[in-house]
Design an enzyme around this catalytic site. Structure first.
Site, PDB file in Angstrom:
ATOM      1  N   CYS A 106      45.085  26.697  40.042  1.00 34.91           N
ATOM      2  CA  CYS A 106      44.124  27.793  39.888  1.00 34.91           C
ATOM      3  C   CYS A 106      42.752  27.201  39.582  1.00 34.91           C
ATOM      4  O   CYS A 106      42.509  26.752  38.456  1.00 34.91           O
ATOM      5  CB  CYS A 106      44.555  28.724  38.758  1.00 34.91           C
ATOM      6  SG  CYS A 106      43.408  30.101  38.491  1.00 34.91           S
ATOM      7  N   CYS A 166      46.742  35.423  40.358  1.00 34.07           N
ATOM      8  CA  CYS A 166      45.415  34.848  40.074  1.00 34.07           C
ATOM      9  C   CYS A 166      45.068  34.983  38.598  1.00 34.07           C
ATOM     10  O   CYS A 166      44.098  35.652  38.220  1.00 34.07           O
ATOM     11  CB  CYS A 166      44.350  35.515  40.943  1.00 34.07           C
ATOM     12  SG  CYS A 166      44.598  35.335  42.708  1.00 34.07           S
ATOM     13  N   SER A 193      50.177  35.946  51.855  1.00 31.67           N
ATOM     14  CA  SER A 193      50.033  34.525  52.166  1.00 31.67           C
ATOM     15  C   SER A 193      51.378  33.860  52.415  1.00 31.67           C
ATOM     16  O   SER A 193      51.554  33.129  53.397  1.00 31.67           O
ATOM     17  CB  SER A 193      49.283  33.820  51.035  1.00 31.67           C
ATOM     18  OG  SER A 193      49.936  34.023  49.790  1.00 31.67           O
TER      19      SER A 193
END
Length: 454
Positions: free
Chosen positions: A367, A188, A39
């Site tokens: 998140c 993540c 990304s």
């Protein structure tokens, strides 16, 4: 800044001298060389490809496919299709950039050279490190081979293992279900909890929840380092009757006896604790890729050593880093990489024009934590672990609107804006929502006493 100019000039001189001695017919030299097309790498490559002529930006990336990995939690819970989580790398890399489809194997920042797996040495004026993290399942004894023999083992962090997750959840009939969090930085960081909440919901719906003992075995001493969100997550855990064992790091899986061995990190004698399991979701230890970790670019922890505000390397001023491979002290998320991209663009532009980097990244990361199908809390915070929320309402509350944002809107922002270098995070939107105010909430402070993960 004189050092930065001198370094670039010396790099160009070395390139010009090396043409006749190279085993390759012509050594490649890029104004900007980006290592990694995740990304962050794709975003930066697009930003600068639009400013420079074709062939001035090079991207080193061996993979054929690009995946939006936050979707894999939903894939593991049967809420999304794995095929929809990826696109061909050729579709996301900018057309004006040169794609070097191989691995970067060595870095010589003094000579401004990256050596490829092919043996070719690629020269650069400016280097952007965006390699992401590698998954180290092999650091856990019994893995990754255990995934091939035990159907109750799964993980949403790997393309192959995520496909085992839904069957493992569906085939669970009761007993001990364990979800792990390792003692390394991970990408993540909310995913291990999310898949646990979704599995718990599925087992409740099919009527076997009363036969299940769910454990969240975390290497951390807290459930989340931001008190506001920790409070909500602790309520969710209590409501779901989920047991949290802190300071437990998975070191071995014995598939033949279905035992998971954990190191007790709070034990001075390095004691271990064994858990019988009937379902085991493994979050692997992670690190920067081996060639990066073994390079002169990293600090003692193995992450690229940059100034946490400017994202410029602390030793080599013509090198920058963003995303998971950098040592900036915030959570490793695509939201953080997107925001870092905006600051890196400004600072690299400044350095390329002979000026000092000036844009200061505040550590923003986000998140979205799904707590059930249809409910989500949108976690946003800065370096000080203070909430830095986009919307003018309490984002620590479980909301359907935040679930729809996570499931439907954020992936579209990722594919159509972030990867194209058009999204630098929600700062502007946050200012609009808060009538020009952009500071963090002051009434929630970082606390080591919270049973709270980050």
């Amino acid at each position: 800044m004189k050092h930065a100019k001198l370094l670039v000039v010396n790099c160009v001189k070395r390139v010009s001298k090396s043409f006749s001695t190279s085993p390759f017919s012509l050594q490649r030299h890029y104004k900007i060389l980006v290592v990694g097309a995740g990304s962050g790498g794709c975003s930066i490559a697009h930003k600068f490809s639009s400013k420079l002529k074709a062939g001035h930006v090079g991207i080193i990336e061996p993979s054929n496919d690009h995946f939006y990995q936050p979707m894999w939690t939903l894939v593991g819970a049967g809420m999304a299709n794995l095929a929809n989580s990826g696109k061909k790398m050729s579709k996301v890399i900018p057309k004006k950039a040169d794609w070097l489809q191989t691995k970067a194997m060595a870095f010589d920042p003094d000579k401004c050279i990256v050596t490829l797996e092919t043996g070719e040495q690629v020269h650069y004026d400016y280097l952007v490190m965006a390699t992401g993290l590698q998954l180290n399942y092999d650091k856990i004894k019994g893995l990754p081979e255990g995934f091939n023999t035990d159907p109750s083992l799964c993980s949403v962090y790997d393309y192959n293992f995520v496909q085992k997750t839904l069957p493992a959840i569906q085939n669970f009939k009761g007993g001990n279900a364990i979800f792990t969090l390792p003692n390394t930085p991970i990408k993540c960081s909310g995913a291990p909890q999310q898949i646990m909440y979704l599995a718990d919901e599925m087992w409740t719906e099919i009527g076997i929840r009363d036969k299940a003992n769910i454990y969240y075995n975390s290497s951390l001493p807290v459930i989340f380092y931001v008190q506001k969100y920790a409070d909500t997550l602790l309520q969710v855990l209590d409501r779901r009757s989920i047991t949290v064992n802190y300071m437990r790091n998975l070191i071995e899986v014995k598939t033949y006896t279905r035992e998971a061995i954990f190191q007790k990190l709070d034990s001075p004698r390095e004691e271990t604790e064994s858990f019988k399991y009937d379902f085991l979701h493994v979050t692997p230890p992670m690190s920067t890729p081996d060639p990066v970790r073994e390079s002169p670019l990293v600090d003692s922890t193995g992450f690229v050593d940059v100034d946490k505000e400017t994202l410029q390397h602390v030793k080599y001023p013509n090198i920058f880093a963003l995303g998971d491979c950098s040592n900036v002290p915030t959570s490793k998320t695509s939201a953080a990489a997107a925001t870092q991209g905006g600051y890196l663009e400004k600072n690299l532009n400044a350095v390329m024009n002979g000026k000092q980097p000036f844009a200061k990244y505040d550590g923003y990361s986000s998140c979205p934590v799904i707590t059930s199908r249809g409910k989500c809390i949108l976690v946003e915070f800065n370096y000080d672990c203070l909430p830095l929320e986009t919307f003018p309402f309490n984002q620590a509350k479980e909301r359907r609107s935040m679930y729809l944002l996570k499931k439907n809107i954020i992936p579209q922002i990722y594919w159509h804006m972030m990867l194209r270098g058009l999204w630098n995070g929600p700062k502007f939107l946050r200012k609009v929502m808060h009538l020009g105010m952009d500071g963090p909430e002051k009434d929630y402070t970082h606390s080591k006493d919270i049973k709270g993960t980050n």
